[in-house]
Design an enzyme around this catalytic site. Structure first.
Site, PDB file in Angstrom:
ATOM      1  N   GLY A   1     -47.763 -41.801  66.101  1.00 18.21           N
ATOM      2  CA  GLY A   1     -48.083 -42.743  67.172  1.00 18.21           C
ATOM      3  C   GLY A   1     -49.194 -43.728  66.861  1.00 18.21           C
ATOM      4  O   GLY A   1     -49.813 -44.259  67.780  1.00 18.21           O
TER       5      GLY A   1
ATOM      6  N   THR B   1     -44.148 -42.282  61.424  1.00 20.91           N
ATOM      7  CA  THR B   1     -44.836 -41.001  61.249  1.00 20.91           C
ATOM      8  C   THR B   1     -44.141 -39.795  61.900  1.00 20.91           C
ATOM      9  O   THR B   1     -43.363 -39.933  62.824  1.00 20.91           O
ATOM     10  CB  THR B   1     -46.295 -41.120  61.733  1.00 20.91           C
ATOM     11  OG1 THR B   1     -46.866 -42.262  61.129  1.00 20.91           O
ATOM     12  CG2 THR B   1     -47.136 -39.935  61.409  1.00 20.91           C
TER      13      THR B   1
ATOM     14  N   GLU C   1     -48.231 -48.481  53.731  1.00 21.59           N
ATOM     15  CA  GLU C   1     -49.508 -47.915  54.207  1.00 21.59           C
ATOM     16  C   GLU C   1     -50.695 -48.856  54.012  1.00 21.59           C
ATOM     17  O   GLU C   1     -51.701 -48.753  54.721  1.00 21.59           O
ATOM     18  CB  GLU C   1     -49.787 -46.588  53.494  1.00 21.59           C
ATOM     19  CG  GLU C   1     -50.466 -45.563  54.375  1.00 21.59           C
ATOM     20  CD  GLU C   1     -49.559 -45.095  55.500  1.00 21.59           C
ATOM     21  OE1 GLU C   1     -49.991 -45.170  56.652  1.00 21.59           O
ATOM     22  OE2 GLU C   1     -48.413 -44.692  55.224  1.00 21.59           O
TER      23      GLU C   1
ATOM     24  N   SER D   1     -56.826 -43.847  58.254  1.00 24.47           N
ATOM     25  CA  SER D   1     -55.683 -43.335  59.022  1.00 24.47           C
ATOM     26  C   SER D   1     -56.140 -42.887  60.402  1.00 24.47           C
ATOM     27  O   SER D   1     -57.335 -42.701  60.645  1.00 24.47           O
ATOM     28  CB  SER D   1     -55.082 -42.144  58.278  1.00 24.47           C
ATOM     29  OG  SER D   1     -54.141 -41.468  59.071  1.00 24.47           O
TER      30      SER D   1
HETATM   31  N1  GLU Z   1     -50.113 -45.150  59.347  1.00 20.26           N
HETATM   32  C1  GLU Z   1     -50.689 -44.561  60.506  1.00 20.26           C
HETATM   33  C2  GLU Z   1     -51.883 -43.717  60.138  1.00 20.26           C
HETATM   34  O1  GLU Z   1     -51.982 -43.210  59.062  1.00 20.26           O
HETATM   35  C3  GLU Z   1     -49.750 -43.729  61.266  1.00 20.26           C
HETATM   36  C4  GLU Z   1     -48.704 -44.540  61.872  1.00 20.26           C
HETATM   37  C5  GLU Z   1     -48.066 -43.922  63.065  1.00 20.26           C
HETATM   38  O2  GLU Z   1     -48.206 -42.790  63.368  1.00 20.26           O
HETATM   39  O3  GLU Z   1     -47.348 -44.606  63.756  1.00 20.26           O
HETATM   40  O4  GLU Z   1     -52.719 -43.541  60.950  1.00 20.26           O
END
Ligand code: GLU
Length: 617
Positions: free
Chosen positions: A523, A428, A472, A500
């Site tokens: 994160g 991300t 995802e 998310s």
């Molecule tokens: N896929 C995660 C989300 O949508 C984010 C992953 C990340 O930030 O490391 O919350």
């Protein structure tokens, strides 16, 4: 402010741009010089600007946004240029193969754009359940075609550009196309992540692009060209998002996903062609700090980000947290005795976090599939509900931790869901931009894990390189139900968006409706804590954006209390431990970017833990 990157003489630009037939005459992209980036923790000064500013996770991406703003582009124009360059230079984190959330404010009016990936229509809730009936080990779900959702970022950006773009769509692709064709310098972070990466090499296209003939990963500082990506970006520049979601490029994505030798997915041409970006009502709630009232605006579900951040801050306001200031820390890698929150404050914060994460696990999912408790997502932020929940936090001196929280009941609940167990999330990138026309954006963008599903497609171009596909769908709960058969709100369903944690945030002064700040972070689930920390640091402790970003990280996902390693004084760690909960010190690599409005313009900060940069005039 002064530019931070020295320019090389315009690199045969006429020739380069001649290839970009759709470039606007008033924009000519200049390739910046690319000094080798440092790695590790690099203290940033923070950057003051007077008219506009752009903050992104990689200097080349920030520079592309800067050049677009300078050429008269709007915040959304700059965000598109930034995203396309990030696809090339920060391929591990985000790109045209992934999804994103965008908050846009035009003179105080906030809109939320949802470009989250969707599950293929042919999958069911057992997508991540093995033959033994148990959830698959995490990386067995991640690597391959199974985890790939329909990429939504480009469609979402197209939707936002139609409404708020000033420069022609095609112009915004010039920086990324130029860099992909000329080559770009591999950053220290990309080099380091490649060294540690275990799965990427098994994909033939990725192996040919990211690894040398002797099998070693390419190194930081080497030059990488990506003709396949340049070709695909040219097609999107002239044909729009449909050039990605239909036709040859879409066919290449589908073939890659369905043709995976050991872990194929069910993504079909109709899934891609049918993708819809969505405009949703942002989650905006009042927050009082230091005798002022602010409006915090963020992404509604399918993100849990804004609700969890606002719940934590709202509960803290029902405790003595506001009476507690910062104390001396360890100084971390930078060497100075940088301030940290005290053990007493950390106790209150981590307890509020446990309560918020219990609600998140119980209730949050795609709003097109999941009923909000109390009939509205805002029931989770009702002041009376947060005051009730905060009563569960023991506030007496030395009081003990609850260790694990249970979800609350903010109102009548129609569907009885089972709580989702915590799963890992990574990867991300975050972008914050303010333009000279009164627009601001906060956009968090992702392919989920570092290098996503580890599947690279050349988009059917037959050229070297390409772009990475997201994983995802592993943001869904692997377990569709609990032991009693109660369904998890965030289970896999056809056409559904996975929950998310991304928390792009815009803050306004309530009374004047003036922008105060744009910010956010990568994160995984810790995004919620990184973002809450930055808001608390600026709004409660009066820090500037850079100082707030620099504060050590902390949080809890409704388990142990988590502290960034080597940043808190031993006395603070011990005093928190004495509250009874397990305290774990670990790396907490945020990638915060934030821009504050100041009396003279803007002040931006970028996370010293990554490679971000702020530029502006
Ligand atoms: N896929 C995660 C989300 O949508 C984010 C992953 C990340 O930030 O490391 O919350």
């Amino acid at each position: 402010m002064k530019r931070l990157l020295p320019r090389v003489a315009p690199v045969a630009l006429a020739a380069l741009l001649a290839g970009c037939a759709t470039s606007a005459p008033n924009f000519s992209y200049t390739v910046p010089a690319q000094p080798e980036g440092a790695s590790g923790y690099n203290a940033n000064p923070g950057w003051a600007t007077s008219k506009f500013a752009v903050a992104a996770a990689n200097p080349l991406a920030t520079d592309a946004g800067y050049q677009i703003l300078k050429a008269g582009g709007s915040a959304i124009d700059a965000a598109i240029a930034v995203q396309m360059v990030l696809t090339l230079v920060e391929p591990q984190s985000s790109g045209i193969g992934g999804g994103a959330f965008l908050l846009h404010a035009a003179n105080g009016k906030v809109e939320a754009f949802d470009g989250r990936e969707t599950a293929p229509m042919a999958v069911d809730e057992k997508l991540f359940v093995g033959a033994d009936g148990k959830p698959l080990p995490f990386y067995e779900g991640v690597v391959g075609g199974r985890s790939v959702g329909v990429p939504g970022t480009v469609k979402m950006l197209e939707m936002a550009h139609r409404q708020h773009g000033k420069l022609p769509w095609a112009t915004l692709f010039t920086p990324a196309i130029t860099l992909a064709e000329n080559g770009f310098r591999v950053s220290a972070r990309l080099g380091t992540l490649l060294k540690d990466e275990k799965y990427l090499k098994a994909d033939p296209s990725a192996a040919a692009y990211f690894y040398k003939p002797d099998g070693a990963p390419i190194e930081a500082g080497s030059t990488l060209r990506n003709p396949a990506l340049a070709d695909v970006l040219r097609q999107i520049a002239s044909g729009g998002a449909n050039a990605l979601l239909t036709g040859k490029v879409a066919q290449a994505i589908v073939t890659k996903v369905q043709g995976h030798p050991t872990n194929p997915g069910k993504l079909a041409m109709s899934d891609l062609a049918g993708y819809q970006a969505k405009k949703r009502d942002p989650i905006c709630s009042d927050y009082s700090a230091s005798s002022k009232t602010y409006l915090l605006c963020g992404m509604p579900p399918p993100s849990s980000g804004a609700i969890a951040v606002a719940q934590i801050l709202g509960m803290l306001n029902n405790t003595p947290a506001a009476t507690l200031g910062l104390v001396s820390g360890m100084g971390g890698v930078a060497g100075s005795v940088a301030p940290t929150p005290s053990a007493d404050w950390l106790h209150l914060y981590t307890e509020a976090a446990r309560l918020a994460f219990a609600d998140r696990a119980q209730y949050l999912g795609d709003p097109d599939f999941v009923q909000p408790p109390g009939g509205s997502w805002m029931s989770l932020l009702a002041p009376s509900y947060l005051a009730e929940r905060a009563k569960l936090i023991a506030t007496a001196p030395g009081a003990q931790s609850m260790k694990t929280a249970k979800a609350g009941v903010p109102g009548p609940v129609k569907t009885a869901y089972a709580p989702m167990p915590e799963q890992p999330e990574f990867g991300t990138s975050h972008i914050s931009i303010v333009d000279g026309f009164g627009n601001a954006i906060a956009m968090t963008t992702t392919i989920e894990d570092a290098f996503g599903a580890r599947q690279m497609t050349d988009g059917g171009t037959g050229k070297a390189g390409g772009f990475l596909l997201n994983n995802e769908l592993t943001d869904f709960s692997f377990a569709p139900q609990d032991a009693e058969g109660k369904p998890v709100a965030n289970r896999v369903q056809p056409g559904k968006r996975p929950r998310s944690s991304m928390a792009p945030t815009l803050v306004f002064e309530k009374a004047s409706n003036q922008l105060v700040m744009s910010g956010g972070s990568p994160g995984g689930a810790l995004i919620i804590h990184y973002t809450a920390k930055t808001l608390y640091g600026t709004l409660n402790w009066g820090l500037n954006a850079q100082q707030a970003i620099d504060l050590p990280n902390f949080g809890s996902l409704n388990g142990p209390s988590l502290l960034e390693a080597k940043r808190f004084a031993p006395a603070t760690v011990e005093a928190l431990r004495a509250r009874g909960a397990e305290v774990r010190e670990m790396d907490m690599t945020s990638g915060l970017q934030a821009i504050q409005k100041t009396p003279t313009g803007f002040f931006g900060g970028a996370d010293p833990r990554r490679e971000g940069l702020v530029l502006g005039d």
